[in-house]
Write a protein that holds these residues in place. Structure first.
Motif, PDB file in Angstrom:
ATOM      1  N   VAL A  81      38.248  49.974  44.480  1.00 43.83           N
ATOM      2  CA  VAL A  81      39.011  49.425  45.262  1.00 43.83           C
ATOM      3  C   VAL A  81      39.367  47.907  44.785  1.00 43.83           C
ATOM      4  N   GLN A  82      40.496  47.414  44.530  1.00 44.68           N
ATOM      5  CA  GLN A  82      40.843  45.889  44.044  1.00 44.68           C
ATOM      6  C   GLN A  82      40.396  45.092  45.036  1.00 44.68           C
ATOM      7  N   SER A  83      41.173  45.326  46.279  1.00 40.57           N
ATOM      8  CA  SER A  83      41.414  44.108  47.353  1.00 40.57           C
ATOM      9  C   SER A  83      40.187  44.339  48.521  1.00 40.57           C
ATOM     10  N   ALA A  84      39.760  43.290  48.954  1.00 40.54           N
ATOM     11  CA  ALA A  84      38.570  43.312  50.023  1.00 40.54           C
ATOM     12  C   ALA A  84      39.496  44.022  51.146  1.00 40.54           C
ATOM     13  N   LEU A  85      40.783  43.483  51.362  1.00 39.21           N
ATOM     14  CA  LEU A  85      41.441  44.083  52.825  1.00 39.21           C
ATOM     15  C   LEU A  85      41.596  45.413  52.630  1.00 39.21           C
ATOM     16  N   GLN A  86      42.054  46.095  51.249  1.00 34.01           N
ATOM     17  CA  GLN A  86      42.101  47.349  50.995  1.00 34.01           C
ATOM     18  C   GLN A  86      40.749  47.982  51.307  1.00 34.01           C
ATOM     19  N   LEU A  87      39.823  47.530  50.927  1.00 33.30           N
ATOM     20  CA  LEU A  87      38.409  48.094  51.018  1.00 33.30           C
ATOM     21  C   LEU A  87      38.068  48.315  52.550  1.00 33.30           C
ATOM     22  N   TYR A  88      38.390  47.263  53.566  1.00 33.91           N
ATOM     23  CA  TYR A  88      38.139  47.517  54.745  1.00 33.91           C
ATOM     24  C   TYR A  88      38.969  48.491  55.456  1.00 33.91           C
ATOM     25  N   GLY A  89      40.207  48.645  54.821  1.00 34.97           N
ATOM     26  CA  GLY A  89      41.098  49.723  55.332  1.00 34.97           C
ATOM     27  C   GLY A  89      40.468  51.276  54.784  1.00 34.97           C
ATOM     28  N   VAL A  90      40.127  51.332  53.666  1.00 33.89           N
ATOM     29  CA  VAL A  90      39.280  52.389  53.291  1.00 33.89           C
ATOM     30  C   VAL A  90      38.415  52.826  54.383  1.00 33.89           C
ATOM     31  N   SER A 132      51.731  45.498  43.096  1.00 33.54           N
ATOM     32  CA  SER A 132      52.395  44.786  42.046  1.00 33.54           C
ATOM     33  C   SER A 132      51.327  43.658  41.706  1.00 33.54           C
ATOM     34  N   GLY A 133      51.554  42.873  40.468  1.00 34.51           N
ATOM     35  CA  GLY A 133      50.801  42.143  40.018  1.00 34.51           C
ATOM     36  C   GLY A 133      50.080  42.649  38.603  1.00 34.51           C
ATOM     37  N   ALA A 134      49.740  41.379  37.731  1.00 28.88           N
ATOM     38  CA  ALA A 134      49.093  41.600  36.442  1.00 28.88           C
ATOM     39  C   ALA A 134      47.858  42.406  36.338  1.00 28.88           C
ATOM     40  N   LEU A 135      47.043  41.849  37.553  1.00 24.37           N
ATOM     41  CA  LEU A 135      45.563  42.393  37.548  1.00 24.37           C
ATOM     42  C   LEU A 135      45.676  43.958  37.895  1.00 24.37           C
ATOM     43  N   ALA A 136      46.594  44.318  38.806  1.00 21.31           N
ATOM     44  CA  ALA A 136      46.895  45.515  39.318  1.00 21.31           C
ATOM     45  C   ALA A 136      47.262  46.542  38.106  1.00 21.31           C
ATOM     46  N   ARG A 137      48.207  46.071  37.316  1.00 19.75           N
ATOM     47  CA  ARG A 137      48.611  46.765  36.284  1.00 19.75           C
ATOM     48  C   ARG A 137      47.644  46.980  35.268  1.00 19.75           C
ATOM     49  N   GLN A 138      47.002  46.014  34.880  1.00 21.26           N
ATOM     50  CA  GLN A 138      45.781  46.141  34.020  1.00 21.26           C
ATOM     51  C   GLN A 138      44.719  47.057  34.471  1.00 21.26           C
ATOM     52  N   LEU A 139      44.619  46.922  35.739  1.00 23.40           N
ATOM     53  CA  LEU A 139      43.332  47.996  36.177  1.00 23.40           C
ATOM     54  C   LEU A 139      43.931  49.438  36.125  1.00 23.40           C
ATOM     55  N   GLU A 140      45.221  49.417  36.408  1.00 20.10           N
ATOM     56  CA  GLU A 140      45.573  51.019  36.217  1.00 20.10           C
ATOM     57  C   GLU A 140      45.497  51.502  34.695  1.00 20.10           C
ATOM     58  N   LEU A 165      25.796  59.320  39.842  1.00 19.98           N
ATOM     59  CA  LEU A 165      25.635  59.786  41.355  1.00 19.98           C
ATOM     60  C   LEU A 165      26.306  61.200  41.518  1.00 19.98           C
ATOM     61  N   GLY A 166      26.775  61.845  40.329  1.00 20.72           N
ATOM     62  CA  GLY A 166      27.463  63.113  40.503  1.00 20.72           C
ATOM     63  C   GLY A 166      28.945  62.956  40.598  1.00 20.72           C
ATOM     64  N   HIS A 167      29.696  61.840  40.821  1.00 23.44           N
ATOM     65  CA  HIS A 167      31.129  61.923  41.019  1.00 23.44           C
ATOM     66  C   HIS A 167      31.823  62.081  39.745  1.00 23.44           C
ATOM     67  N   ARG A 168      32.769  62.901  39.917  1.00 21.41           N
ATOM     68  CA  ARG A 168      33.712  63.191  38.737  1.00 21.41           C
ATOM     69  C   ARG A 168      35.243  62.895  39.087  1.00 21.41           C
ATOM     70  N   ARG A 169      35.589  63.170  40.432  1.00 20.18           N
ATOM     71  CA  ARG A 169      36.961  62.833  41.047  1.00 20.18           C
ATOM     72  C   ARG A 169      36.793  61.455  41.522  1.00 20.18           C
ATOM     73  N   ILE A 170      37.066  60.463  40.745  1.00 18.00           N
ATOM     74  CA  ILE A 170      36.971  59.118  41.118  1.00 18.00           C
ATOM     75  C   ILE A 170      38.410  58.347  41.196  1.00 18.00           C
ATOM     76  N   GLY A 171      38.622  58.036  42.156  1.00 21.10           N
ATOM     77  CA  GLY A 171      40.228  57.270  42.442  1.00 21.10           C
ATOM     78  C   GLY A 171      40.089  55.874  42.293  1.00 21.10           C
ATOM     79  N   LEU A 172      41.403  55.010  42.194  1.00 20.96           N
ATOM     80  CA  LEU A 172      41.720  53.800  42.082  1.00 20.96           C
ATOM     81  C   LEU A 172      42.619  53.515  43.143  1.00 20.96           C
ATOM     82  N   VAL A 173      42.371  52.347  44.087  1.00 17.13           N
ATOM     83  CA  VAL A 173      43.036  51.706  44.940  1.00 17.13           C
ATOM     84  C   VAL A 173      43.563  50.326  44.353  1.00 17.13           C
ATOM     85  N   CYS A 174      44.789  50.272  44.312  1.00 17.55           N
ATOM     86  CA  CYS A 174      44.967  49.003  43.693  1.00 17.55           C
ATOM     87  C   CYS A 174      46.403  48.355  44.328  1.00 17.55           C
ATOM     88  N   ASN A 175      46.609  47.001  44.007  1.00 20.95           N
ATOM     89  CA  ASN A 175      47.924  46.561  44.621  1.00 20.95           C
ATOM     90  C   ASN A 175      49.011  47.133  43.901  1.00 20.95           C
TER      91      ASN A 175
END
Length: 333
Positions: free
Chosen positions: A240-249, A185-193, A173-183
């Motif tokens: 975005v990792q979490s549904a709650l974070q997504l609603y905040g976005v 703390s937590g093993a899943l967040a670390r691995q996503l990073e 879709l032409g995006h290059r500046r793609i960001g990550l929203v993660c928790n």
């Protein structure tokens, strides 16, 4: 020093499963082997009186994170229903930082813990859980599943493949500046990073990738904070990792009088019915909840030596699938 089931098993020269059978008073164990286990219990000083009494049914702890995602709750509910249908008792708990509830259940006679998380648990009974597909055990593999220390990996979740799908979709879709929203703390967040930094499509072209990661509380307000920060860092799309974070976005964009996806494309992790009714409906990386449920149940059967299909010698790998809805669109020039 606290004595673990592994210590008893080593002293008796038997498996952890055999020790668990002796302690719970269920399953077939030869008299000589049972006596050897009891001698080992005395020798290493292991005691748990509640487990030495026969119980009417096997008890299994079904653990969810303290702030679970919808998909994790769905898998936990499915595991509990399946195990109960097979005659087991289940104790639903949340995995607090001190594991107090888990340890209380173990003291009451729980023979195993099963959890749809990536987190290692330091407890005295077998643990059945997930692992990231890129993390492979170096320990010898038993007849069923992959054992990591005192834990059993029932399935691998391909986070790398999921992020690759999201990156490919957004890049197309032409995006290059793609960001990550993660928790934060937590093993899943670390691995996503880690996977985000390793797989980002412009990783060799910019030194700003660290600026494009927002590790925030797993909450609505955390999502607002992350979206504000990453939008100011010129990101045009977010994973975005979490549904709650997504609603905040989504809320952060409305507060700024901006529009998803015109001003910011958003991809969520994990699907639920609510994701289809956000404004606009969220593009997500969906997971195979029934398949993951089945894998965890098979793991419990293997660990407790129960009838039915057990863990495979090579655990299945589940790769998220992209469900493209209306929260992603072409980047604005």
């Amino acid at each position: 020093m606290r004595v673990r089931l592994e210590d008893v098993a080593a002293a008796a020269e038997v498996s952890v499963t055999t020790v668990s059978r002796v302690l719970s008073g269920r399953g077939t164990v030869a008299a000589a082997t049972r006596e050897r286990v009891h001698r080992a219990l005395e020798r290493v000083g292991y005691t748990r009186s509640t487990l030495l009494r026969p119980s009417p049914a096997r008890l299994v702890v079904v653990g969810a994170p303290e702030a679970p995602e919808h998909w994790q709750l769905d898998v936990c509910n499915g595991v509990a229903d399946r195990l109960q249908a097979e005659g087991l008792l289940t104790a639903p708990v949340f995995l607090g930082s001190d594991l107090a509830d888990v340890r209380a259940c173990i003291a009451a006679g729980a023979a195993a813990v099963v959890t749809p998380t990536f987190t290692e648990l330091d407890v005295d009974v077998p643990v059945v859980r997930f692992a990231e597909a890129a993390v492979r055990a170096e320990a010898p593999r038993p007849a069923g599943g992959t054992r990591v220390g005192g834990e059993w990996v029932a399935a691998h979740i391909d986070l790398t493949g999921g992020l690759t799908l999201a990156f490919e979709h957004l890049s197309a879709l032409g995006h290059r500046r793609i960001g990550l929203v993660c928790n934060e703390s937590g093993a899943l967040a670390r691995q996503l990073e880690e996977r985000f930094l390793a797989e980002h499509p412009v990783r060799g072209l910019t030194s700003r990738l660290d600026e494009w990661i927002a590790a925030v509380p797993k909450s609505y307000s955390g999502g607002i904070e992350a979206a504000t920060r990453l939008r100011d860092a010129t990101c045009t799309a977010l994973i975005v990792q979490s549904a709650l974070q997504l609603y905040g976005v989504f809320a952060a964009m409305r507060q700024r009088r901006l529009v998803v996806p015109r001003d910011l494309s958003v991809v969520g992790f994990g699907d639920s019915s609510t994701m289809r009714y956000t404004a606009p409906p969220a593009t997500v990386l969906g997971l195979d909840n029934p398949g993951m449920t089945q894998a965890l149940v098979a793991g419990v059967r293997t660990v407790l030596d129960l009838p039915g299909e057990g863990m495979r010698s090579v655990p299945p790998t589940y790769r998220p699938r992209l469900l493209a809805r209306a929260s992603t669109a072409a980047a604005r020039s």
